[in-house]
Design an enzyme around this catalytic site. Structure first.
Site, PDB file in Angstrom:
ATOM      1  N   HIS A  55       0.817  -1.232   0.000  1.00  0.00           N
ATOM      2  CA  HIS A  55       0.000   0.000   0.000  1.00  0.00           C
ATOM      3  C   HIS A  55       0.847   1.277   0.000  1.00  0.00           C
ATOM      4  CE1 HIS A  55      -3.091  -2.892   1.017  1.00  0.00           C
ATOM      5  NE2 HIS A  55      -2.437  -3.231   2.114  1.00  0.00           N
ATOM      6  N   SER A  78       1.663  -0.466  -5.451  1.00  0.00           N
ATOM      7  CA  SER A  78       0.748  -0.655  -4.327  1.00  0.00           C
ATOM      8  C   SER A  78       0.107  -2.023  -4.454  1.00  0.00           C
ATOM      9  CB  SER A  78      -0.321   0.437  -4.348  1.00  0.00           C
ATOM     10  OG  SER A  78      -0.934   0.516  -3.082  1.00  0.00           O
ATOM     11  N   SER A  83      -5.639   1.581  -2.466  1.00  0.00           N
ATOM     12  CA  SER A  83      -4.961   1.928  -1.210  1.00  0.00           C
ATOM     13  C   SER A  83      -3.905   3.021  -1.333  1.00  0.00           C
ATOM     14  CB  SER A  83      -4.327   0.669  -0.601  1.00  0.00           C
ATOM     15  OG  SER A  83      -3.295   0.180  -1.436  1.00  0.00           O
ATOM     16  N   ASP A 133       3.346  -7.649   0.047  1.00  0.00           N
ATOM     17  CA  ASP A 133       2.203  -7.608   0.966  1.00  0.00           C
ATOM     18  C   ASP A 133       1.036  -8.290   0.265  1.00  0.00           C
ATOM     19  OD1 ASP A 133      -0.048  -7.011   2.485  1.00  0.00           O
ATOM     20  OD2 ASP A 133       0.540  -4.935   2.880  1.00  0.00           O
ATOM     21  N   GLU A 158       4.530  -9.305   4.218  1.00  0.00           N
ATOM     22  CA  GLU A 158       3.887  -8.516   5.261  1.00  0.00           C
ATOM     23  C   GLU A 158       2.690  -9.177   5.937  1.00  0.00           C
ATOM     24  OE1 GLU A 158       4.766  -5.439   6.260  1.00  0.00           O
ATOM     25  OE2 GLU A 158       2.963  -4.549   7.116  1.00  0.00           O
ATOM     26  N   ASN A 183       4.498 -11.036   9.167  1.00  0.00           N
ATOM     27  CA  ASN A 183       3.221 -11.028   9.884  1.00  0.00           C
ATOM     28  C   ASN A 183       3.332 -11.659  11.265  1.00  0.00           C
ATOM     29  OD1 ASN A 183       0.235 -10.505   9.746  1.00  0.00           O
ATOM     30  ND2 ASN A 183       0.248 -12.691  10.235  1.00  0.00           N
ATOM     31  N   LYS A 188       4.298  -7.341  14.831  1.00  0.00           N
ATOM     32  CA  LYS A 188       3.470  -7.054  13.654  1.00  0.00           C
ATOM     33  C   LYS A 188       2.025  -7.472  13.942  1.00  0.00           C
ATOM     34  CE  LYS A 188       1.645  -7.031   9.410  1.00  0.00           C
ATOM     35  NZ  LYS A 188       0.253  -7.432   9.179  1.00  0.00           N
ATOM     36  N   ASP A 192      -0.173  -4.257  14.519  1.00  0.00           N
ATOM     37  CA  ASP A 192      -0.741  -3.735  13.270  1.00  0.00           C
ATOM     38  C   ASP A 192      -2.139  -4.328  13.046  1.00  0.00           C
ATOM     39  OD1 ASP A 192      -1.394  -4.160  10.437  1.00  0.00           O
ATOM     40  OD2 ASP A 192       0.641  -3.641   9.875  1.00  0.00           O
ATOM     41  N   ASN A 193      -2.230  -5.657  13.002  1.00  0.00           N
ATOM     42  CA  ASN A 193      -3.506  -6.302  12.703  1.00  0.00           C
ATOM     43  C   ASN A 193      -4.557  -5.936  13.758  1.00  0.00           C
ATOM     44  OD1 ASN A 193      -1.346  -7.562  11.391  1.00  0.00           O
ATOM     45  ND2 ASN A 193      -2.409  -9.495  11.155  1.00  0.00           N
ATOM     46  N   CYS A 197      -6.175  -1.985  13.142  1.00  0.00           N
ATOM     47  CA  CYS A 197      -7.578  -2.059  12.721  1.00  0.00           C
ATOM     48  C   CYS A 197      -8.492  -1.401  13.746  1.00  0.00           C
ATOM     49  CB  CYS A 197      -7.992  -3.510  12.491  1.00  0.00           C
ATOM     50  SG  CYS A 197      -7.177  -4.234  11.051  1.00  0.00           S
ATOM     51  N   HIS A 303      -7.575  -9.207   3.352  1.00  0.00           N
ATOM     52  CA  HIS A 303      -6.702  -8.765   2.249  1.00  0.00           C
ATOM     53  C   HIS A 303      -7.373  -8.765   0.878  1.00  0.00           C
ATOM     54  CE1 HIS A 303      -2.790  -7.614   0.690  1.00  0.00           C
ATOM     55  NE2 HIS A 303      -3.049  -8.397  -0.346  1.00  0.00           N
ATOM     56  N   HIS A 355      -3.647   2.209   8.552  1.00  0.00           N
ATOM     57  CA  HIS A 355      -3.281   2.323   9.966  1.00  0.00           C
ATOM     58  C   HIS A 355      -2.419   3.567  10.211  1.00  0.00           C
ATOM     59  CE1 HIS A 355      -4.805  -1.614  10.139  1.00  0.00           C
ATOM     60  NE2 HIS A 355      -3.695  -2.319  10.215  1.00  0.00           N
ATOM     61  N   SER A 363       5.569  -2.587  12.233  1.00  0.00           N
ATOM     62  CA  SER A 363       5.566  -3.537  11.109  1.00  0.00           C
ATOM     63  C   SER A 363       6.767  -3.308  10.202  1.00  0.00           C
ATOM     64  CB  SER A 363       4.293  -3.366  10.283  1.00  0.00           C
ATOM     65  OG  SER A 363       3.168  -3.423  11.111  1.00  0.00           O
ATOM     66  N   GLN A 367      10.070  -5.259   8.699  1.00  0.00           N
ATOM     67  CA  GLN A 367      10.360  -5.387   7.260  1.00  0.00           C
ATOM     68  C   GLN A 367      11.817  -5.025   6.959  1.00  0.00           C
ATOM     69  OE1 GLN A 367       9.176  -6.507   4.557  1.00  0.00           O
ATOM     70  NE2 GLN A 367       6.947  -6.559   4.637  1.00  0.00           N
TER      71      GLN A 367
HETATM   72  P1  NAI Z   1      -6.195 -14.698  11.552  1.00  0.00           P
HETATM   73  O1  NAI Z   1      -5.889 -16.011  10.972  1.00  0.00           O
HETATM   74  O2  NAI Z   1      -5.572 -14.262  12.841  1.00  0.00           O
HETATM   75  O3  NAI Z   1      -7.776 -14.529  11.755  1.00  0.00           O
HETATM   76  C1  NAI Z   1      -8.750 -14.939  10.864  1.00  0.00           C
HETATM   77  C2  NAI Z   1      -9.892 -15.548  11.672  1.00  0.00           C
HETATM   78  O4  NAI Z   1     -11.000 -15.807  10.819  1.00  0.00           O
HETATM   79  C3  NAI Z   1      -9.516 -16.878  12.342  1.00  0.00           C
HETATM   80  O5  NAI Z   1      -9.758 -16.805  13.731  1.00  0.00           O
HETATM   81  C4  NAI Z   1     -10.432 -17.897  11.646  1.00  0.00           C
HETATM   82  O6  NAI Z   1     -10.836 -18.948  12.519  1.00  0.00           O
HETATM   83  C5  NAI Z   1     -11.602 -17.025  11.221  1.00  0.00           C
HETATM   84  N1  NAI Z   1     -12.384 -17.587  10.118  1.00  0.00           N
HETATM   85  C6  NAI Z   1     -11.954 -18.287   9.017  1.00  0.00           C
HETATM   86  N2  NAI Z   1     -12.994 -18.644   8.251  1.00  0.00           N
HETATM   87  C7  NAI Z   1     -14.106 -18.146   8.846  1.00  0.00           C
HETATM   88  C8  NAI Z   1     -15.492 -18.196   8.535  1.00  0.00           C
HETATM   89  N3  NAI Z   1     -15.942 -18.840   7.458  1.00  0.00           N
HETATM   90  N4  NAI Z   1     -16.363 -17.571   9.370  1.00  0.00           N
HETATM   91  C9  NAI Z   1     -15.928 -16.933  10.485  1.00  0.00           C
HETATM   92  N5  NAI Z   1     -14.616 -16.867  10.838  1.00  0.00           N
HETATM   93  C10 NAI Z   1     -13.724 -17.468  10.035  1.00  0.00           C
HETATM   94  O7  NAI Z   1      -5.863 -13.631  10.410  1.00  0.00           O
HETATM   95  P2  NAI Z   1      -5.684 -12.040  10.605  1.00  0.00           P
HETATM   96  O8  NAI Z   1      -4.259 -11.739  10.862  1.00  0.00           O
HETATM   97  O9  NAI Z   1      -6.733 -11.568  11.522  1.00  0.00           O
HETATM   98  O10 NAI Z   1      -5.950 -11.542   9.104  1.00  0.00           O
HETATM   99  C11 NAI Z   1      -7.225 -11.607   8.494  1.00  0.00           C
HETATM  100  C12 NAI Z   1      -7.135 -10.948   7.104  1.00  0.00           C
HETATM  101  O11 NAI Z   1      -6.847  -9.562   7.249  1.00  0.00           O
HETATM  102  C13 NAI Z   1      -6.023 -11.499   6.218  1.00  0.00           C
HETATM  103  O12 NAI Z   1      -6.476 -11.505   4.878  1.00  0.00           O
HETATM  104  C14 NAI Z   1      -4.909 -10.478   6.380  1.00  0.00           C
HETATM  105  O13 NAI Z   1      -4.006 -10.510   5.303  1.00  0.00           O
HETATM  106  C15 NAI Z   1      -5.700  -9.207   6.469  1.00  0.00           C
HETATM  107  N6  NAI Z   1      -5.076  -8.050   7.126  1.00  0.00           N
HETATM  108  C16 NAI Z   1      -5.633  -6.827   6.843  1.00  0.00           C
HETATM  109  C17 NAI Z   1      -5.146  -5.680   7.432  1.00  0.00           C
HETATM  110  C18 NAI Z   1      -5.737  -4.364   7.100  1.00  0.00           C
HETATM  111  O14 NAI Z   1      -5.167  -3.338   7.469  1.00  0.00           O
HETATM  112  N7  NAI Z   1      -6.853  -4.297   6.431  1.00  0.00           N
HETATM  113  C19 NAI Z   1      -4.036  -5.725   8.395  1.00  0.00           C
HETATM  114  C20 NAI Z   1      -3.548  -7.057   8.653  1.00  0.00           C
HETATM  115  C21 NAI Z   1      -4.058  -8.160   8.044  1.00  0.00           C
END
Ligand code: NAI
Length: 434
Positions: A55, A78, A83, A133, A158, A183, A188, A192-193, A197, A303, A355, A363, A367
């Site tokens: 991003h 990006s 983003s 990322d 990332e 990650n 991180k 960050d996550n 958020c 993501h 963020h 984070s 990196q």
């Molecule tokens: P995580 O693996 O810690 O959490 C995902 C959760 O979703 C798990 O607890 C899992 O059991 C649950 N899950 C899976 N399938 C499901 C379903 N069908 N119904 C309900 N729950 C379900 O992953 P994390 O780190 O929380 O990342 C989640 C996403 O967010 C990833 O795609 C990651 O790349 C992205 N992300 C986005 C950020 C942003 O700024 N927008 C920042 C960091 C990560």
């Protein structure tokens, strides 16, 4: 990629504004600034040609200029079509860095931008480091330009989704390079996550809709790190939050944090706001859309945009799509309106600015340390996915304490011996979960 295009941004005239915000961000990014002080003079990344796909925000600009301060050449795209902050991209272009990014590009342009970053300067030297990322740059290099792999020393990735893709490659025997999983540094994903958020989710919904949050029913799908931060964000704004999960541990955590935990099929009917945070696909599909309340707001903070079945929505109700403003679309489903943010792509970067700097400093310090490690010691690694060692994770955290006035107690030698650690750390075993 035959011809060299130095940069492509929306409007280079935004550079001065971008530069002013980069300066402000630097003051909030103590980790990166202290890395510049520590390693800047010796230029340990000299010779590195880092292609980055992450991003293109103000915070990322501080990362890019840190890599350059350490001696690297850098090109950038990006990792999401919505983003980019155009003033950040302009400032980076004006500083003479090859950046290919603007907010609101299409998918073809997205691939074009990544492709431009593979070759550097007039003499078209290929990249020799990947900073990614989500894995789109990695996939482009490994699948479309495999001949470039021989010069590349490694990948730093990332996010959760990109790491998942790397693990798939290890399993399938298609990872030809060592990779560092950023990650899963504690500094991180647990920051960050989560805290990122927590700040940026509600910010994005407010910027997009100006909706009153207090009193609304919000459903958060997934209670991982992103889901935890998202649920906290909504609760902090006074929303009544329901969580959905498939994992009993995370479901129990959500319940004991005081959230209702229900099945999506039921929760979605009560929702004023729906947020997907799973990193999985098909979380909100046709039947969910059809059972939503009038004016329900639907967005994704994971993501990729496949968490919400946008294909179904556009196929069946695309004709009703009414754009309120960029990244805010109203669809009408059987007489009821649904508001979709950022076309189902990650909402905090699509509808707000991602963020805050302070958390991204954590984070991005990871990196930078990963890039240093892979550049200098690539041959020590096999073609597998690694995380940074605990002492570096602790170092990243410690670089962020002074800024917010945190004072640490120090173990006495006797105490250290009693709990079985060294006085200077690491303070936890690798399996500790925080
Ligand atoms: P995580 O693996 O810690 O959490 C995902 C959760 O979703 C798990 O607890 C899992 O059991 C649950 N899950 C899976 N399938 C499901 C379903 N069908 N119904 C309900 N729950 C379900 O992953 P994390 O780190 O929380 O990342 C989640 C996403 O967010 C990833 O795609 C990651 O790349 C992205 N992300 C986005 C950020 C942003 O700024 N927008 C920042 C960091 C990560």
């Amino acid at each position: 990629v035959e011809t060299y295009i130095k940069y492509k941004v929306k409007d280079i005239a935004l550079a001065e504004w971008g530069r002013k915000e980069i300066k402000l961000a630097e003051a909030e990014m103590p980790g990166l600034m202290s890395i510049r002080k520590e390693f800047g003079p010796s230029k340990p990344l000299k010779g590195a040609r880092v292609a980055g796909c992450l991003h293109m925000t103000i915070q990322t600009a501080v990362l890019i200029e840190t890599l350059i301060e350490l001696g690297a050449e850098v090109t950038w795209s990006s990792c999401n079509i919505f983003s980019t902050q155009d003033h950040a991209a302009a400032a980076i272009a004006a500083a003479g860095i090859s950046v290919y990014a603007w907010k609101g590009m299409n998918e073809e342009e997205f691939d074009w931008c990544i492709e431009q970053t593979l070759f550097f300067g007039e003499d078209r030297k290929p990249l020799n480091m990947i900073l990614d990322d989500g894995g789109d740059l990695t996939n482009m290099v490994l699948d479309k330009y495999p001949e470039l792999v021989k010069d590349i020393r490694g990948i730093s990735e990332e996010t959760t989704t990109g790491v998942l893709r790397l693990h798939e490659r290890v399993k399938n025997g298609t990872l030809p390079l060592p990779a560092i999983n950023i990650n899963d540094s504690v500094t991180k994903s647990k920051f960050d996550n989560k805290y990122g958020c927590k700040e940026s989710l509600v910010d994005s919904i407010r910027r997009a809709t100006d909706i009153m949050m207090a009193g609304k029913v919000a459903v958060v799908a997934g209670y991982g790190d992103v889901g935890k931060g998202s649920a906290l964000s909504l609760r902090g704004a006074g929303a009544r939050v329901i969580v959905t999960e498939i994992d009993p541990i995370c479901a129990l955590q959500a319940a004991m944090d005081g959230f209702e935990v229900k099945k999506m099929d039921d929760a979605v009917k009560r929702a004023d706001i729906v947020v997907t945070a799973t990193g999985n696909k098909d979380i909100i599909v046709g039947r969910h859309f059809e059972s939503m309340k009038d004016k329900a707001i639907v967005c994704n903070i994971g993501h990729f945009d496949n968490e919400i079945d946008m294909a179904w929505l556009n196929k069946n109700y695309g004709a009703t799509k009414d754009t309120i403003k960029p990244q805010v679309d109203k669809y009408t489903i059987k007489g009821k309106d649904v508001i979709v943010l950022a076309e189902g792509r990650l909402v905090n970067l699509g509808c707000a600015t991602g963020h805050p700097s302070f958390v991204m400093s954590n984070s991005f310090t990871n990196q930078t340390l990963a890039q240093l490690e892979l550049w200098q010691n690539s041959s020590k690694y096999e073609n597998k996915v690694y995380t940074l060692p605990k002492h570096l994770d602790e170092k990243v955290a410690s670089l962020h304490l002074e800024k917010i006035g945190v004072e640490l107690d120090v173990l006495s030698p006797d105490q250290a011996k009693y709990i079985g650690v060294a006085v200077e750390g690491p303070f936890k075993s690798d399996s500790y979960r925080y």
